[in-house]
Design an enzyme around this catalytic site. Structure first.
Site, PDB file in Angstrom:
ATOM      1  N   TYR A 219       0.973  -1.150  -0.061  1.00  0.00           N
ATOM      2  CA  TYR A 219       0.190  -0.060  -0.093  1.00  0.00           C
ATOM      3  C   TYR A 219       0.806   1.310  -0.006  1.00  0.00           C
ATOM      4  O   TYR A 219       2.149   1.118   0.354  1.00  0.00           O
ATOM      5  CB  TYR A 219      -0.924   0.024   1.339  1.00  0.00           C
ATOM      6  CG  TYR A 219      -0.066   0.268   2.618  1.00  0.00           C
ATOM      7  CD1 TYR A 219       0.030   1.387   3.026  1.00  0.00           C
ATOM      8  CD2 TYR A 219       0.329  -0.908   3.227  1.00  0.00           C
ATOM      9  CE1 TYR A 219       0.919   1.634   4.184  1.00  0.00           C
ATOM     10  CE2 TYR A 219       1.051  -0.701   4.500  1.00  0.00           C
ATOM     11  CZ  TYR A 219       1.362   0.693   4.959  1.00  0.00           C
ATOM     12  OH  TYR A 219       1.798   0.664   6.091  1.00  0.00           O
ATOM     13  N   PHE A 229       2.288   9.939   3.308  1.00  0.00           N
ATOM     14  CA  PHE A 229       2.621   9.785   4.679  1.00  0.00           C
ATOM     15  C   PHE A 229       3.130   8.189   5.136  1.00  0.00           C
ATOM     16  O   PHE A 229       3.494   8.084   6.147  1.00  0.00           O
ATOM     17  CB  PHE A 229       1.237  10.058   5.617  1.00  0.00           C
ATOM     18  CG  PHE A 229       0.111   9.606   5.254  1.00  0.00           C
ATOM     19  CD1 PHE A 229      -0.184   8.421   5.656  1.00  0.00           C
ATOM     20  CD2 PHE A 229      -0.866  10.062   4.394  1.00  0.00           C
ATOM     21  CE1 PHE A 229      -1.299   7.587   5.524  1.00  0.00           C
ATOM     22  CE2 PHE A 229      -2.192   9.494   4.180  1.00  0.00           C
ATOM     23  CZ  PHE A 229      -2.382   7.984   4.677  1.00  0.00           C
ATOM     24  N   ASP A 230       2.941   7.241   4.413  1.00  0.00           N
ATOM     25  CA  ASP A 230       3.448   5.945   4.815  1.00  0.00           C
ATOM     26  C   ASP A 230       3.059   5.145   3.635  1.00  0.00           C
ATOM     27  O   ASP A 230       2.428   5.587   2.511  1.00  0.00           O
ATOM     28  CB  ASP A 230       2.154   5.258   6.042  1.00  0.00           C
ATOM     29  CG  ASP A 230       2.889   4.287   6.513  1.00  0.00           C
ATOM     30  OD1 ASP A 230       3.942   4.123   6.194  1.00  0.00           O
ATOM     31  OD2 ASP A 230       2.023   3.427   7.179  1.00  0.00           O
ATOM     32  N   ILE A 248      -8.579   1.055   9.934  1.00  0.00           N
ATOM     33  CA  ILE A 248      -9.612   2.160   9.901  1.00  0.00           C
ATOM     34  C   ILE A 248     -10.695   1.383   9.106  1.00  0.00           C
ATOM     35  O   ILE A 248     -10.729   0.635   8.433  1.00  0.00           O
ATOM     36  CB  ILE A 248      -9.248   3.347   9.094  1.00  0.00           C
ATOM     37  CG1 ILE A 248      -8.464   3.205   7.861  1.00  0.00           C
ATOM     38  CG2 ILE A 248      -8.104   4.072  10.171  1.00  0.00           C
ATOM     39  CD1 ILE A 248      -8.106   4.565   7.214  1.00  0.00           C
ATOM     40  N   TYR A 274      -9.351   8.675  10.628  1.00  0.00           N
ATOM     41  CA  TYR A 274      -8.822   8.896  12.120  1.00  0.00           C
ATOM     42  C   TYR A 274      -9.677   9.877  12.614  1.00  0.00           C
ATOM     43  O   TYR A 274      -9.435  10.098  13.698  1.00  0.00           O
ATOM     44  CB  TYR A 274      -7.259   9.152  11.882  1.00  0.00           C
ATOM     45  CG  TYR A 274      -6.526   7.926  11.646  1.00  0.00           C
ATOM     46  CD1 TYR A 274      -6.122   6.875  12.274  1.00  0.00           C
ATOM     47  CD2 TYR A 274      -6.056   7.753  10.256  1.00  0.00           C
ATOM     48  CE1 TYR A 274      -5.533   5.847  11.833  1.00  0.00           C
ATOM     49  CE2 TYR A 274      -5.283   6.957   9.895  1.00  0.00           C
ATOM     50  CZ  TYR A 274      -4.980   5.750  10.629  1.00  0.00           C
ATOM     51  OH  TYR A 274      -4.300   4.786  10.438  1.00  0.00           O
ATOM     52  N   PHE A 290      -5.461   5.762  -0.580  1.00  0.00           N
ATOM     53  CA  PHE A 290      -4.581   4.808  -0.437  1.00  0.00           C
ATOM     54  C   PHE A 290      -4.585   4.106  -1.688  1.00  0.00           C
ATOM     55  O   PHE A 290      -5.728   3.849  -2.340  1.00  0.00           O
ATOM     56  CB  PHE A 290      -5.069   3.744   0.749  1.00  0.00           C
ATOM     57  CG  PHE A 290      -4.819   4.307   2.113  1.00  0.00           C
ATOM     58  CD1 PHE A 290      -3.613   4.060   2.337  1.00  0.00           C
ATOM     59  CD2 PHE A 290      -5.649   4.969   2.792  1.00  0.00           C
ATOM     60  CE1 PHE A 290      -3.258   4.422   3.897  1.00  0.00           C
ATOM     61  CE2 PHE A 290      -5.411   5.258   3.975  1.00  0.00           C
ATOM     62  CZ  PHE A 290      -4.176   5.059   4.501  1.00  0.00           C
TER      63      PHE A 290
END
Length: 299
Positions: A219, A229-230, A248, A274, A290
């Site tokens: 991902y 961010f990731d 989530i 979140y 994502f």
């Protein structure tokens, strides 16, 4: 005002102390190592040897800690040793105990608490001013109510917190909703009843996970401004592995619709992400994007 005049006078007197004798004495003291002030050490028996060796052994690994964690310049280790000895000699002195506690708390306030409060009030009409915050801190502890009572200060701060939190929430939520409203009209984007949006980049033909299944995925996560961010690639070459119901809500919903082998792009509203929580680099109330590839199900 009187205190300020006394301090100013002291500075003037200090600056005017420039006689040759004073300069000579100061130069001599600057060159004198702190260690010279200590009594000579006599190692007379086995206990002395053991104790001294134990003390030296306790310093193993200390220098890197002082440099990296406490930001101590190792050129001043004599001063560190002087502070160490002073702390030991002052352990039973209530005044010195209070002073050393103040030093420890100052580090915590500056290094931990201040950055968090500053972050909380970014993008707001107000700014946190470091020295003024420190003054409020010490005035509260010494009972100085010249500007605010403790109760009034706490109420003002909480009111500002609540107002700014609500204003940020409205701003970020509105931006996310507008982005999602425009995105849902794009070709290939599907919107579910929950508000989750997704686009099939590649449709697999494998098994569809259940909520309690452990899945393996690659991902990448981004904010709507494109900030990454990731990503699973940041954590190694192997796919990430977790239960489908331990992420989530937007992820859980998507994973339990995706056949193994699929790659989807997810557009997740903050309610399914979140929400009001800060999650690492993800600001509160953020709509998330994502790219998710479902590699397999770990039975």
């Amino acid at each position: 005002m009187k205190k300020q005049l006394i301090v100013a006078l002291a500075l003037v007197v200090s600056a005017s102390f420039t006689t040759a004798e004073a300069a000579k004495k100061k130069k001599k003291e600057a060159k004198k190592p702190v260690a010279e002030a200590m009594a000579p050490l006599v190692i007379a028996n086995g206990s002395d040897s053991l104790s001294y060796a134990a003390g030296m052994t306790l310093t193993e690994g200390l220098l890197p800690f002082l440099q990296n964690q406490l930001k101590v310049d190792t050129a001043y280790m004599a001063d560190f040793a002087e502070g160490f000895r002073h702390a030991l000699l002052s352990a039973d002195n209530p005044r010195e105990v209070a002073r050393m506690a103040g030093i420890q708390i100052a580090e915590q306030v500056k290094q931990r608490m201040l950055p968090g409060i500053r972050q909380e009030f970014t993008d707001t009409p107000d700014t946190i001013i470091e020295q003024t915050l420190f003054r409020g801190f010490t005035d509260a502890l010494t009972g100085d109510t010249s500007h605010f009572s403790s109760a009034a200060a706490q109420q003002l701060f909480r009111d500002k917190q609540a107002y700014n939190k609500q204003a940020k929430a409205q701003k970020l939520t509105a931006a996310g909703r507008q982005w999602l409203a425009e995105n849902k009209t794009k070709e290939g984007v599907i919107t579910t009843p929950s508000g989750l949006q997704y686009k099939v980049l590649r449709q697999g033909d494998g098994e569809v996970p259940q909520k309690t299944d452990r899945v393996k995925v690659h991902y990448e996560g981004r904010l709507i401004d494109g900030t990454v961010f990731d990503a699973s690639s940041k954590h190694g070459t192997e796919p990430a592995s977790f239960r489908a119901d331990q992420v989530i809500k937007g992820w859980t919903e998507a994973l339990t619709m995706m056949p193994v082998g699929s790659k989807w792009q997810l557009y997740i509203p903050q309610e399914l992400a979140y929400g009001e929580r800060q999650a690492g680099q993800i600001p509160p109330y953020s709509t998330l994007i994502f790219d998710v590839e479902l590699v397999g199900i770990d039975k």
